[in-house]
Motif scaffolding. Structure first.
Motif, PDB file in Angstrom:
ATOM      1  N   LEU A  86      68.512  59.126  28.613  1.00 14.95           N
ATOM      2  CA  LEU A  86      69.958  59.013  28.552  1.00 14.95           C
ATOM      3  C   LEU A  86      70.351  57.818  27.688  1.00 14.95           C
ATOM      4  N   CYS A  87      71.365  58.028  26.846  1.00 17.65           N
ATOM      5  CA  CYS A  87      71.930  56.898  26.114  1.00 17.65           C
ATOM      6  C   CYS A  87      73.089  56.364  26.933  1.00 17.65           C
ATOM      7  N   GLN A  88      73.012  55.075  27.301  1.00 12.28           N
ATOM      8  CA  GLN A  88      74.051  54.538  28.184  1.00 12.28           C
ATOM      9  C   GLN A  88      75.350  54.284  27.441  1.00 12.28           C
ATOM     10  N   LYS A  89      75.260  54.242  26.116  1.00  9.62           N
ATOM     11  CA  LYS A  89      76.469  53.923  25.351  1.00  9.62           C
ATOM     12  C   LYS A  89      77.312  55.174  25.111  1.00  9.62           C
ATOM     13  N   CYS A  90      76.654  56.253  24.615  1.00 14.19           N
ATOM     14  CA  CYS A  90      77.459  57.423  24.260  1.00 14.19           C
ATOM     15  C   CYS A  90      77.180  58.622  25.169  1.00 14.19           C
ATOM     16  N   GLY A  91      76.268  58.466  26.101  1.00  9.29           N
ATOM     17  CA  GLY A  91      76.034  59.552  27.045  1.00  9.29           C
ATOM     18  C   GLY A  91      75.161  60.677  26.521  1.00  9.29           C
ATOM     19  N   PHE A  92      74.519  60.450  25.380  1.00  4.13           N
ATOM     20  CA  PHE A  92      73.621  61.473  24.838  1.00  4.13           C
ATOM     21  C   PHE A  92      72.430  61.677  25.772  1.00  4.13           C
ATOM     22  N   LYS A  93      72.119  62.962  26.034  1.00 13.36           N
ATOM     23  CA  LYS A  93      71.064  63.276  26.990  1.00 13.36           C
ATOM     24  C   LYS A  93      69.966  64.076  26.315  1.00 13.36           C
ATOM     25  N   GLY A 110      65.319  55.021  20.104  1.00  6.95           N
ATOM     26  CA  GLY A 110      66.729  54.852  19.777  1.00  6.95           C
ATOM     27  C   GLY A 110      67.498  56.157  19.863  1.00  6.95           C
ATOM     28  N   CYS A 111      68.775  56.043  20.153  1.00  5.57           N
ATOM     29  CA  CYS A 111      69.629  57.221  20.273  1.00  5.57           C
ATOM     30  C   CYS A 111      69.856  57.829  18.882  1.00  5.57           C
ATOM     31  N   PRO A 112      69.707  59.124  18.716  1.00  3.72           N
ATOM     32  CA  PRO A 112      69.913  59.742  17.411  1.00  3.72           C
ATOM     33  C   PRO A 112      71.381  59.710  16.972  1.00  3.72           C
ATOM     34  N   LYS A 113      72.286  59.477  17.898  1.00  9.63           N
ATOM     35  CA  LYS A 113      73.711  59.471  17.557  1.00  9.63           C
ATOM     36  C   LYS A 113      74.211  58.073  17.199  1.00  9.63           C
ATOM     37  N   CYS A 114      73.894  57.101  18.080  1.00 11.80           N
ATOM     38  CA  CYS A 114      74.477  55.777  17.858  1.00 11.80           C
ATOM     39  C   CYS A 114      73.424  54.685  17.691  1.00 11.80           C
ATOM     40  N   ASN A 115      72.158  55.086  17.658  1.00 10.84           N
ATOM     41  CA  ASN A 115      71.060  54.152  17.405  1.00 10.84           C
ATOM     42  C   ASN A 115      70.834  53.119  18.493  1.00 10.84           C
TER      43      ASN A 115
END
Ligand code: ZN
Lengths: 137, 373
Positions: A86-93, A110-115
């Protein structure tokens, strides 16, 4: 390990005697049933013997099935375990299979959306419920 | 039935009929005389079937342990001999004829056992980190349990066979379904332990981890960590075993230390633990109550009970229900999802039972394998 201290697979002698006697009796019963039905034309006696014969054979079949059953179902299946990142910043799962080294609250890639650094939020296995069973509640 | 049979084949002087009748009577007499023997034989067969299954699980456990250790340790050492020796380890219970101080004597023996086991693992796979050491130790303990279960059942099976005692065999046959369930649980536990997956028993630790995540956790007792944080205006000391390696820590010791450091000025202690559910209850159901819910060999439970009595601190428990199979195998979704519900309950409990500015202890009990903080 020696053979004496592990469970044996063979038939015990008592079992063999029971099987032979039951088999003999049912065969004799069928013989009498045929004799009564064909020669003396006695339906009651005939069907009575036939019943005894069928009972004997049922017993035998039951015993054979019992011995066969235990050799089956001797395997343990691996369970499927899912890891959620889970990305805690943008909620990407991101849901994937469990990999060795995963643990809950581990920092992941790293998150693929917001890094932003992602984190493992859950690890669990899902158990499928058996359908068609009513439960008391 | 019998009188009818005996009058059937007579009359015609049929030899075969007589044979049939004699055989039939002989069978009935034999059933009367040997009925118990036959029943015993049938029971023995059933026990034998279960024993095969136990043996299969034991062997699989041993194989899994050896192959995992080989994989981790590389090719230079062969752990087979050591594993075989490990699977025979015993820990002898202290004397309880004079029960005074038995808890501390038991604790000492278990501490020695723990150190010995961990050293053994380090010798099997040198240079492996603490997390893996703990996981491997847990895995070997599951394999050890499987080995002991198999051996004890085999003992009574052979004993029953030798003495031809119906009562030994009967007890065995009646208990086996439950024993098999337990053995299957340990067998499933092997997968969780070899891979380091969280297990159902860690439900309490998961709740504590969720609460303390993002806060600095420091060591407070052996294998146990604590974080100080604020919940609903109260100061909460949240503790759990140190993850993500397979550990249960010493929660009793930790609670004792927190209480003593605060001179007993704790409004309430909340213990969160997984509990065995009754058949018919759903896994992941949550229940509340009072008392100390800490499983295992009762030492930690005893420590908490003594200290909370000394300072007259109320202890509340929140339990997450699961069965023995769920407790040691990889955590089910239902149990994982229950953690958030438990946190809500804890918050409600705090609001109802404490005032703003109070201090509280929240202890997440259980094996923290696969759960960080
Ligand atoms: Zn993101």
């Amino acid at each position: 390990m020696s053979k004496a201290d592990s469970p044996s697979k063979g038939f015990s002698s008592i079992m063999i005697i029971i099987v032979i006697v039951a088999l003999g009796l049912s065969i004799a019963a069928f013989f009498f049933a045929a004799n009564a039905l064909i020669v003396t034309q006695d339906v009651i006696q005939g069907s009575y013997f036939a019943l005894i014969g069928i009972m004997g054979l049922t017993l035998l079949t039951y015993m054979l099935i019992q011995t066969r059953k235990r050799t089956l179902s001797l395997s343990i299946q691996a369970q499927k375990v899912a890891t959620t990142i889970l990305c805690q910043k943008c909620g990407f799962k991101n849901l994937r299979d469990f990999q060795r080294g995963d643990f809950i609250f581990k920092e992941a890639e790293g998150c693929p959306k917001c890094n932003e650094k992602m984190m493992i939020a859950s690890i669990y296995r899902e158990v499928k419920k058996k359908k068609g069973k009513k439960e008391l509640s | 039935m019998i009188p009818q049979v005996s009058q059937l084949p007579t009359g015609q002087g049929d030899v075969l009929g007589w044979i049939f009748q004699v055989a039939w009577i002989a069978l009935i007499v034999a059933t009367f005389i040997y009925g118990q023997r036959i029943q015993m034989t049938l029971m023995l067969r059933e026990v034998e079937g279960s024993l095969f299954r136990l043996k299969f699980m034991r062997d699989k456990g041993r194989k899994t342990a050896i192959s995992t250790l080989k994989e981790l340790g590389g090719s230079e050492t062969d752990p087979t001999d050591r594993v075989d020796r490990f699977l025979e380890y015993v820990a002898i219970q202290p004397v309880n004829l004079d029960p005074s101080g038995v808890i501390w004597r038991l604790e000492h023996i278990l501490n020695v056992r723990d150190v010995r086991f961990k050293d053994e693992v380090k010798l099997m796979v040198p240079g492996v980190d603490e997390v893996q050491t703990n996981n491997m130790e847990n895995m070997l303990e599951a394999a050890l349990a499987l080995n002991i279960i198999y051996k004890v059942i085999r003992h009574f099976y052979v004993l029953g066979k030798k003495t031809k005692s119906l009562y030994i065999i009967m007890q065995l046959q009646m208990l086996l379904p439950i024993i098999l369930r337990e053995a299957e649980a340990f067998s499933n536990a092997l997968q969780a332990f070899t891979h380091g997956q969280p297990i159902g028993d860690g439900a309490g630790a998961l709740v504590a981890a969720k609460l303390m995540h993002g806060h600095r956790a420091k060591k407070i007792a052996k294998d146990t960590v604590m974080a100080k944080l604020s919940i609903e205006g109260r100061t909460a000391y949240v503790l759990k075993a140190k993850g993500p390696g397979g550990n249960v820590g010493k929660p009793g010791e930790a609670i004792k230390q927190i209480l003593e450091k605060n001179k007993g000025k704790i409004a309430t202690a909340i213990v969160v633990d997984a509990a065995l559910k009754l058949e018919g209850e759903n896994p992941g159901e949550v229940a509340e109550g009072v008392g100390v819910a800490i499983g295992g060999p009762q030492i930690e439970k005893y420590k908490v009970e003594e200290t909370v009595l000394k300072y007259k601190v109320p202890v509340n428990v929140v339990l997450i229900k699961e069965d023995i199979g769920d407790a040691v195998s990889t955590m089910r979704k239902e149990i994982f999802d229950a953690a958030d519900g438990v946190i809500d309950r804890i918050k409600r409990l705090i609001l109802e039972r404490t005032k703003k500015g109070d201090s509280i202890i929240i202890a997440g009990i259980g094996n923290t394998i696969g759960i960080g903080q």
